[in-house]
Design an enzyme around this catalytic site. Structure first.
Site, PDB file in Angstrom:
ATOM      1  N   CYS A  44       2.415 -65.417  36.229  1.00  0.00           N
ATOM      2  CA  CYS A  44       1.947 -64.971  34.805  1.00  0.00           C
ATOM      3  C   CYS A  44       0.217 -64.770  34.472  1.00  0.00           C
ATOM      4  CB  CYS A  44       2.088 -66.342  34.215  1.00  0.00           C
ATOM      5  SG  CYS A  44       1.582 -65.712  32.290  1.00  0.00           S
ATOM      6  N   CYS A  92       0.815 -57.744  34.746  1.00  0.00           N
ATOM      7  CA  CYS A  92       1.673 -58.939  33.978  1.00  0.00           C
ATOM      8  C   CYS A  92       2.537 -59.454  34.683  1.00  0.00           C
ATOM      9  CB  CYS A  92       2.804 -58.218  32.326  1.00  0.00           C
ATOM     10  SG  CYS A  92       3.362 -59.415  31.842  1.00  0.00           S
TER      11      CYS A  92
HETATM   12  N1  DGL Z   1       0.798 -61.630  31.122  1.00  0.00           N
HETATM   13  C1  DGL Z   1       2.265 -62.244  30.548  1.00  0.00           C
HETATM   14  C2  DGL Z   1       2.635 -62.837  32.695  1.00  0.00           C
HETATM   15  O1  DGL Z   1       2.205 -62.434  33.473  1.00  0.00           O
HETATM   16  C3  DGL Z   1       2.733 -62.822  29.275  1.00  0.00           C
HETATM   17  C4  DGL Z   1       2.550 -63.445  28.693  1.00  0.00           C
HETATM   18  C5  DGL Z   1       3.459 -63.352  27.718  1.00  0.00           C
HETATM   19  O2  DGL Z   1       3.076 -62.763  26.735  1.00  0.00           O
HETATM   20  O3  DGL Z   1       4.501 -64.437  27.469  1.00  0.00           O
HETATM   21  O4  DGL Z   1       3.786 -62.867  32.467  1.00  0.00           O
END
Ligand code: DGL
Length: 265
Positions: free
Chosen positions: A189, A75
Site C-alpha cells: 500500500c 495506489c
Molecule cells: N494508498 C492506497 C494503496 O496503495 C490505498 C489506501 C486506502 O485508501 O485505503 O492501496
C-alpha cells in the site's frame, strides 16, 4: 522544444507521495499533478465494484482537465483492481503499482515473506498470481490493515501516532503460522512506506521492508525517455476531489514535494 505536459499521479490520499518522491529524483523537472481522491478515501475498505466504477471514470475526467503525458496509479488497491479498466478507457501510458512480491522473493533468505496492504489488495487474485509466478517456493503471509492507512495520513499531517498501533499492524503478519520466520515485508500500500521507520522501530527483530516506488520511477523514466522537459521545475499541483481542511502539517508535506498549488476537482 520544451513540453509542459505533466505526469499525473493518482491515489486515494497521501500515499502516492511515497511514489512521487522517487519519480522526482529521476525526473526533477517533470511537471507534476498529484491527485488525492479524498472524496473516495479510503479505498481499502471498498468493494471491487466500487473501485472499478470509480477509478477509470475519475481518471478520465482528470486526463481531460490536465492533459497528462502519462498517468501513474500510485495506489496498490486501485491498480490491482482497476488497472485493466483504466488502460481500456484511456489512450495514454498508464503505470500501475503492484505489490513488490518479486523483489521480496529474490531477497528472502527464510522463504517466508509478508504482504502488508489494504484489505481490498490482499484479497486480490493479482496477489495470488504474483505469488505463484515469483514466490512459488515461499510461504506468502498476507494482512490487510485499514488502521495503518489512517496512521500514515495522520503522521503526514504531523499528528502523534502511538507505537502500539504500528505493532498491531505488524502483528497481523507475525502472529500467523510461519510469521516467526518472516524476514521481508512487502509494503503493498503506497501509504505504508511513509511510516516504514515506525514499523521498523516496533519490529521484534530486524525485518526488511520493500515497496515498488523505485521500479515505478524507473518505468516512468523509460516510457518518457525520448520526451522533452521544461528547463526548470514548474510548481506542482495537488488536486483534491472533495473539500479538505488543509492543516499546516499537510500543506508543508505537500510543499516539501514541490506541490505548492492546491486545486479542487
Ligand atoms: N494508498 C492506497 C494503496 O496503495 C490505498 C489506501 C486506502 O485508501 O485505503 O492501496
Amino acid at each position: 522544444m520544451s513540453d509542459a505536459r505533466p505526469i499525473l499521479l493518482f491515489d486515494s490520499g497521501v500515499g502516492g507521495l511515497s511514489v512521487l518522491a522517487e519519480v522526482r529524483q529521476g525526473l526533477p523537472n517533470a511537471p507534476i499533478v498529484y491527485v488525492a481522491d479524498n472524496g473516495g478515501f479510503p479505498y481499502g475498505t471498498k468493494t471491487e465494484a466500487e473501485i472499478s466504477a470509480r477509478v477509470p471514470a475519475l481518471l478520465g475526467r482528470l486526463a481531460e482537465r490536465y492533459r497528462p503525458r502519462l498517468i501513474i496509479i500510485a495506489c496498490n488497491t486501485a491498480s490491482t483492481i482497476a488497472l485493466a479498466g483504466v488502460r481500456a478507457a484511456l489512450d495514454l501510458p498508464i503505470v500501475g503499482t503492484v505489490p513488490a512480491i518479486k523483489p521480496a522473493a529474490e531477497q528472502s533468505e527464510t522463504r517466508v515473506i509478508g504482504v502488508l496492504g489494504t484489505n481490498a489488495t490482499v484479497r486480490q487474485p493479482y496477489v495470488d498470481d504474483l505469488s505463484a509466478q515469483f514466490a512459488s517456493d515461499c510461504l506468502v503471509l498476507r494482512h490487510g490493515s485499514a488502521a495503518l492507512v489512517e496512521l500514515a495520513e495522520a503522521s503526514l499531517r504531523g499528528e502523534p501516532t502511538p507505537d502500539s498501533a504500528y505493532a498491531d499492524a505488524l502483528a497481523g503478519l507475525l502472529d500467523q503460522t510461519g510469521g516467526d520466520r518472516m524476514d521481508i515485508v512487502v509494503l503493498a500500500c503506497t501509504h505504508f512506506p511513509l511510516v516504514a521507520d515506525r514499523l521498523a522501530a516496533v519490529a521484534p527483530r530486524p525485518l526488511t521492508f520493500v515497496d515498488g516506488a523505485k521500479g515505478i520511477a524507473r518505468r516512468t523514466a523509460t516510457l518518457t525517455r525520448d520526451q522533452q522537459w521544461p528547463d526548470t521545475p514548474a510548481p506542482g499541483i495537488a488536486v483534491f476531489t472533495a473539500t479538505i481542511d488543509l492543516s499546516e502539517g499537510l500543506r508543508n508535506a505537500l510543499a516539501g514535494m514541490g506541490l505548492t498549488k492546491i486545486e479542487r476537482l
